[in-house]
Design an enzyme around this catalytic site. Sequence first.
Site, PDB file in Angstrom:
ATOM      1  N   GLY A 146      47.949  44.715  38.423  1.00 29.94           N
ATOM      2  CA  GLY A 146      47.554  43.303  38.459  1.00 29.94           C
ATOM      3  C   GLY A 146      47.526  42.603  37.109  1.00 29.94           C
ATOM      4  O   GLY A 146      47.796  41.407  37.018  1.00 29.94           O
ATOM      5  N   ASP A 171      35.707  41.697  40.187  1.00 28.05           N
ATOM      6  CA  ASP A 171      35.159  41.346  41.494  1.00 28.05           C
ATOM      7  C   ASP A 171      33.777  41.999  41.594  1.00 28.05           C
ATOM      8  O   ASP A 171      32.807  41.477  41.032  1.00 28.05           O
ATOM      9  CB  ASP A 171      36.166  41.847  42.540  1.00 28.05           C
ATOM     10  CG  ASP A 171      35.859  41.419  43.950  1.00 28.05           C
ATOM     11  OD1 ASP A 171      35.365  40.304  44.130  1.00 28.05           O
ATOM     12  OD2 ASP A 171      36.116  42.195  44.875  1.00 28.05           O
ATOM     13  N   SER A 172      33.666  43.154  42.220  1.00 23.71           N
ATOM     14  CA  SER A 172      32.379  43.865  42.229  1.00 23.71           C
ATOM     15  C   SER A 172      32.059  44.369  40.822  1.00 23.71           C
ATOM     16  O   SER A 172      30.905  44.568  40.472  1.00 23.71           O
ATOM     17  CB  SER A 172      32.420  45.042  43.201  1.00 23.71           C
ATOM     18  OG  SER A 172      33.242  46.059  42.689  1.00 23.71           O
ATOM     19  N   ARG A 217      52.634  39.041  43.756  1.00 25.37           N
ATOM     20  CA  ARG A 217      52.348  39.256  42.330  1.00 25.37           C
ATOM     21  C   ARG A 217      53.202  38.347  41.450  1.00 25.37           C
ATOM     22  O   ARG A 217      52.814  37.974  40.357  1.00 25.37           O
ATOM     23  CB  ARG A 217      52.634  40.712  41.941  1.00 25.37           C
ATOM     24  CG  ARG A 217      51.687  41.727  42.542  1.00 25.37           C
ATOM     25  CD  ARG A 217      51.885  43.075  41.857  1.00 25.37           C
ATOM     26  NE  ARG A 217      51.269  44.164  42.587  1.00 25.37           N
ATOM     27  CZ  ARG A 217      49.999  44.533  42.492  1.00 25.37           C
ATOM     28  NH1 ARG A 217      49.189  43.874  41.691  1.00 25.37           N
ATOM     29  NH2 ARG A 217      49.538  45.555  43.184  1.00 25.37           N
ATOM     30  N   THR A 221      35.458  48.837  39.344  1.00 20.44           N
ATOM     31  CA  THR A 221      36.633  49.416  38.680  1.00 20.44           C
ATOM     32  C   THR A 221      36.430  49.398  37.167  1.00 20.44           C
ATOM     33  O   THR A 221      36.552  50.428  36.499  1.00 20.44           O
ATOM     34  CB  THR A 221      37.916  48.615  39.014  1.00 20.44           C
ATOM     35  OG1 THR A 221      37.934  48.327  40.402  1.00 20.44           O
ATOM     36  CG2 THR A 221      39.164  49.386  38.626  1.00 20.44           C
ATOM     37  N   GLU A 255      42.053  42.974  32.090  1.00 21.48           N
ATOM     38  CA  GLU A 255      41.997  42.985  33.562  1.00 21.48           C
ATOM     39  C   GLU A 255      42.456  41.652  34.126  1.00 21.48           C
ATOM     40  O   GLU A 255      42.328  40.614  33.480  1.00 21.48           O
ATOM     41  CB  GLU A 255      40.553  43.245  34.025  1.00 21.48           C
ATOM     42  CG  GLU A 255      40.263  44.693  34.384  1.00 21.48           C
ATOM     43  CD  GLU A 255      40.927  45.144  35.681  1.00 21.48           C
ATOM     44  OE1 GLU A 255      41.812  44.446  36.220  1.00 21.48           O
ATOM     45  OE2 GLU A 255      40.554  46.221  36.163  1.00 21.48           O
TER      46      GLU A 255
HETATM   47  P1  IMP Z   1      36.292  45.444  41.542  1.00 21.55           P
HETATM   48  O1  IMP Z   1      36.220  46.899  41.234  1.00 21.55           O
HETATM   49  O2  IMP Z   1      35.596  45.100  42.831  1.00 21.55           O
HETATM   50  O3  IMP Z   1      35.832  44.554  40.432  1.00 21.55           O
HETATM   51  O4  IMP Z   1      37.805  45.144  41.904  1.00 21.55           O
HETATM   52  C1  IMP Z   1      38.702  44.789  40.972  1.00 21.55           C
HETATM   53  C2  IMP Z   1      40.109  44.886  41.511  1.00 21.55           C
HETATM   54  O5  IMP Z   1      40.161  44.432  42.874  1.00 21.55           O
HETATM   55  C3  IMP Z   1      41.010  43.963  40.754  1.00 21.55           C
HETATM   56  O6  IMP Z   1      41.542  44.596  39.625  1.00 21.55           O
HETATM   57  C4  IMP Z   1      42.037  43.601  41.789  1.00 21.55           C
HETATM   58  O7  IMP Z   1      43.060  44.556  41.810  1.00 21.55           O
HETATM   59  C5  IMP Z   1      41.284  43.643  43.096  1.00 21.55           C
HETATM   60  N1  IMP Z   1      40.837  42.306  43.538  1.00 21.55           N
HETATM   61  C6  IMP Z   1      39.570  41.812  43.549  1.00 21.55           C
HETATM   62  N2  IMP Z   1      39.536  40.540  44.006  1.00 21.55           N
HETATM   63  C7  IMP Z   1      40.827  40.225  44.287  1.00 21.55           C
HETATM   64  C8  IMP Z   1      41.457  39.001  44.769  1.00 21.55           C
HETATM   65  O8  IMP Z   1      40.842  37.957  45.027  1.00 21.55           O
HETATM   66  N3  IMP Z   1      42.806  39.072  44.907  1.00 21.55           N
HETATM   67  C9  IMP Z   1      43.541  40.186  44.626  1.00 21.55           C
HETATM   68  N4  IMP Z   1      43.005  41.316  44.163  1.00 21.55           N
HETATM   69  C10 IMP Z   1      41.653  41.338  43.997  1.00 21.55           C
HETATM   70 MG    MG Z   2      43.068  45.085  38.430  1.00 23.31          MG
END
Ligand code: IMP
Ligand code: MG
Length: 176
Positions: free
Chosen positions: A42, A101-102, A163, A105, A97
């Site tokens: 991403g 989101d959460s 993408r 990762t 990055e």
């Molecule tokens: P986290 O671990 O929940 O913060 O997730 C992060 C990863 O989830 C990002 O690097 C993205 O690959 C994916 N992600 C989170 N939200 C979105 C979105 O709105 N669109 C596409 N990918 C997302």
């Molecule tokens: Mg990512």
Amino acid sequence: MKEEIGVMYSEETLNKKIEEMAEQINRDYAGKTVHLICVLKGSIFFCCELAKRLTVPVTLDFMSASSYGNATKSSGKLKINKDLDEDINGLHCIIVEDIVDSGRTLSMVKKMLEGRNPASLKLCTLLDKPDRRETDVHVDYTGFEIPDKFVVGFGLDYAQKYRNLPYIGVLDFIEE
Ligand code: IMP
Ligand code: MG
């Protein structure tokens, strides 16, 4: 269900923001070499646009980690699909990055990389969804804070699609 995409940030708006972020990093890292850690897939578009605008010396490495399947919710498990090629011991690293989101990762990736003794380790993201945060990971450089919507483009995918869009768009599912 039909997938429909509405523009949230145009390519021009994104590039203007990335320019500002690069200027900040250039100031913060004056006299140092920045080692950019691009989290595939991403972040690749953002990382390239950012790197092109940095005037401090830059080295680059790539890793692939995911806590995501094809669904629109994080699964919470970190999988290292590709590790870094280079040792980061003593380097000034910035994890790049696409979106936080959460934050799971990023916090897991950060913990793993901190164990490798970089000289410093900062986090940089193009997009942040603060409403969805489940960890207290600190982000040093943020492009845009966005609401809890599923976005695609500029590297971000839905089931590996979209993408390549040059803008960030909101993905909606329309009943046919
Ligand atoms: P986290 O671990 O929940 O913060 O997730 C992060 C990863 O989830 C990002 O690097 C993205 O690959 C994916 N992600 C989170 N939200 C979105 C979105 O709105 N669109 C596409 N990918 C997302
Ligand atoms: Mg990512």
